[in-house]
Motif scaffolding. Structure first.
Motif, PDB file in Angstrom:
ATOM      1  N   THR A 170      34.284  49.342  49.090  1.00 47.32           N
ATOM      2  CA  THR A 170      34.888  48.920  47.821  1.00 47.32           C
ATOM      3  C   THR A 170      34.177  48.101  47.130  1.00 47.32           C
ATOM      4  OG1 THR A 170      35.698  47.022  49.021  1.00 47.32           O
ATOM      5  CG2 THR A 170      37.188  49.085  49.431  1.00 47.32           C
ATOM      6  N   VAL A 172      32.484  46.435  43.677  1.00 47.35           N
ATOM      7  CA  VAL A 172      33.107  46.148  42.347  1.00 47.35           C
ATOM      8  C   VAL A 172      31.854  46.273  41.342  1.00 47.35           C
ATOM      9  CG1 VAL A 172      33.860  44.316  40.956  1.00 47.35           C
ATOM     10  CG2 VAL A 172      34.509  44.570  43.150  1.00 47.35           C
ATOM     11  N   VAL A 182      36.488  48.732  40.277  1.00 44.74           N
ATOM     12  CA  VAL A 182      36.528  49.228  41.494  1.00 44.74           C
ATOM     13  C   VAL A 182      36.845  50.586  41.683  1.00 44.74           C
ATOM     14  CG1 VAL A 182      37.405  48.811  43.785  1.00 44.74           C
ATOM     15  CG2 VAL A 182      37.335  46.989  42.110  1.00 44.74           C
ATOM     16  N   VAL A 196      39.736  44.644  48.913  1.00 41.61           N
ATOM     17  CA  VAL A 196      39.787  45.349  47.327  1.00 41.61           C
ATOM     18  C   VAL A 196      40.056  44.069  46.365  1.00 41.61           C
ATOM     19  CG1 VAL A 196      40.690  46.685  45.608  1.00 41.61           C
ATOM     20  CG2 VAL A 196      39.949  47.549  47.813  1.00 41.61           C
ATOM     21  N   ASN A 199      37.675  41.164  46.471  1.00 37.37           N
ATOM     22  CA  ASN A 199      36.333  41.649  45.785  1.00 37.37           C
ATOM     23  C   ASN A 199      36.506  41.564  44.590  1.00 37.37           C
ATOM     24  OD1 ASN A 199      35.000  41.523  48.513  1.00 37.37           O
ATOM     25  ND2 ASN A 199      34.865  43.739  48.136  1.00 37.37           N
ATOM     26  N   LEU A 200      37.631  41.962  43.914  1.00 34.82           N
ATOM     27  CA  LEU A 200      37.934  42.189  42.481  1.00 34.82           C
ATOM     28  C   LEU A 200      38.198  40.897  41.979  1.00 34.82           C
ATOM     29  CD1 LEU A 200      38.303  43.996  40.070  1.00 34.82           C
ATOM     30  CD2 LEU A 200      40.831  44.063  40.736  1.00 34.82           C
ATOM     31  N   ALA A 212      39.858  44.455  34.121  1.00 32.37           N
ATOM     32  CA  ALA A 212      39.324  45.008  35.341  1.00 32.37           C
ATOM     33  C   ALA A 212      39.963  46.629  35.815  1.00 32.37           C
ATOM     34  CB  ALA A 212      39.994  44.112  36.588  1.00 32.37           C
ATOM     35  N   LEU A 214      40.919  49.832  38.272  1.00 35.62           N
ATOM     36  CA  LEU A 214      41.106  50.124  39.440  1.00 35.62           C
ATOM     37  C   LEU A 214      41.136  51.795  39.301  1.00 35.62           C
ATOM     38  CD1 LEU A 214      43.855  47.847  41.096  1.00 35.62           C
ATOM     39  CD2 LEU A 214      41.504  48.243  41.458  1.00 35.62           C
ATOM     40  N   THR A 233      47.433  44.008  43.517  1.00 34.85           N
ATOM     41  CA  THR A 233      46.331  43.706  42.756  1.00 34.85           C
ATOM     42  C   THR A 233      46.181  43.647  41.387  1.00 34.85           C
ATOM     43  OG1 THR A 233      45.249  45.181  44.641  1.00 34.85           O
ATOM     44  CG2 THR A 233      43.944  44.812  42.689  1.00 34.85           C
ATOM     45  N   ALA A 237      45.094  40.278  39.482  1.00 38.02           N
ATOM     46  CA  ALA A 237      44.088  40.307  38.568  1.00 38.02           C
ATOM     47  C   ALA A 237      44.586  39.389  37.161  1.00 38.02           C
ATOM     48  CB  ALA A 237      43.753  41.331  38.144  1.00 38.02           C
ATOM     49  N   CYS A 244      44.617  44.468  34.097  1.00 36.51           N
ATOM     50  CA  CYS A 244      44.033  45.481  34.975  1.00 36.51           C
ATOM     51  C   CYS A 244      44.361  46.640  34.545  1.00 36.51           C
ATOM     52  CB  CYS A 244      44.627  45.155  36.282  1.00 36.51           C
ATOM     53  SG  CYS A 244      43.621  46.169  37.887  1.00 36.51           S
TER      54      CYS A 244
END
Length: 299
Positions: A170, A172, A182, A196, A199-200, A212, A214, A233, A237, A244
């Motif tokens: 996973t 980034v 990601v 995930v 890390n993001l 960001a 995904l 997620t 974000a 995101c």
């Protein structure tokens, strides 16, 4: 009556073994230092192997003193449990199987029993047999303790490797100034989704990212659980100040999402990673121009 007599004989044998281990610790440790389990693990000096052997003998004496010869949880083992685990792990890294490690531990019994027999004038005395049996049982318990630690260490290693693989799986990636992505491949579960997200979010802070992405092109299926993870997620974000974008939603996955009644209306989506990146760059350019214009008007 016979049961009581047997119990008394067992207790007596355990005490004799404890006394034998106390007075013979140096001799036993010297012999064990030449055994494969100690010789190949403690390679700095022979004295190091002898000291390790003494610690194990002391632990066995403590266990024998309590009479709990078959109890792997006996307090006497606590002092050397980590040491035994490191020894087993070292032999495992050298390529030995659990059965081979167990055989090396079992081999420690031979010199110890030989020394014990020397302390009895009559080898056929019932006390001799009882003491030898008690020491044999105790050494068998030591073998179980080593294997327990070896298995525990193996499980810990597997868990660390699993975590490392999950983090590698996973990554980034910084795609553009202010934009990170990601690329997800494979099945998402709760543990991986947590990685995930962490890390993001770390990347958003480190890169000062405003967007960001995904990308789920490599995710084979999306169910309600995966959708929930994606929504969490995205929300996390946004709390960090980044927009995101979910990209790579294939037709089959889109149909599944519709059939499941999952509402992704609040989530910004694009057909591909390239489309998502293009959107992020365009938006950033527009924001930068707007900021520049606002700054010029204030002047």
């Amino acid at each position: 009556m016979q049961v009581q007599e047997q119990d008394a004989a067992n207790e007596s044998a355990a005490r004799q073994v404890a006394a034998f281990l106390d007075r013979s610790r140096e001799q036993i440790a010297q012999r064990w230092a030449d055994a494969a389990l100690f010789r190949t693990v403690f390679t700095v000096s022979r004295d190091e192997a002898v000291e390790a052997g003494k610690a194990v003998v002391d632990a066995l004496a403590a266990v024998a003193g309590t009479g709990r010869l078959e109890d792997i949880a006996a307090p006497g083992f606590e002092g050397v449990r980590d040491q035994l685990g490191r020894m087993a792990s070292s032999r495992a890294r050298a390529g030995l199987s659990p059965a081979q490690i167990a055989d090396e531990v079992a081999a420690l019994r031979v010199p110890a029993v030989a020394l014990l027999r020397q302390g009895f004038a009559d080898p056929d005395d019932p006390q001799t047999g009882d003491s030898v049996l008690a020491l044999t049982v105790l050494m068998g318990t030591l073998r179980l303790v080593v294997m327990e630690r070896a298995l525990s260490a193996g499980e810990e290693l597997i868990e660390r490797q699993r975590q490392q693989l999950m983090e590698v799986a996973t990554p980034v990636v910084k795609l553009w100034e202010g934009t990170v992505a990601v690329p997800l491949i494979g099945t998402l579960d709760s543990a991986r989704s947590q990685v995930v997200m962490e890390n993001l979010l770390d990347a958003i802070v480190a890169q000062r990212a405003r967007y960001a992405i995904l990308d789920i092109t490599g995710v084979p299926t999306v169910d309600s659980l995966v959708a929930q993870h994606l929504m969490k997620t995205v929300a996390a974000a946004r709390l960090m100040g980044a927009e995101c974008i979910v990209s790579g939603i294939r037709p089959a996955i889109a149909q599944t999402i519709v059939h499941l009644g999952i509402d992704l209306g609040s989530v910004l989506t694009r057909a591909s990673l390239a489309d998502a990146l293009a959107y992020a760059i365009t938006q950033q350019d527009a924001e930068d121009r707007s900021s520049a214009a606002a700054g010029a008007s204030r002047r």
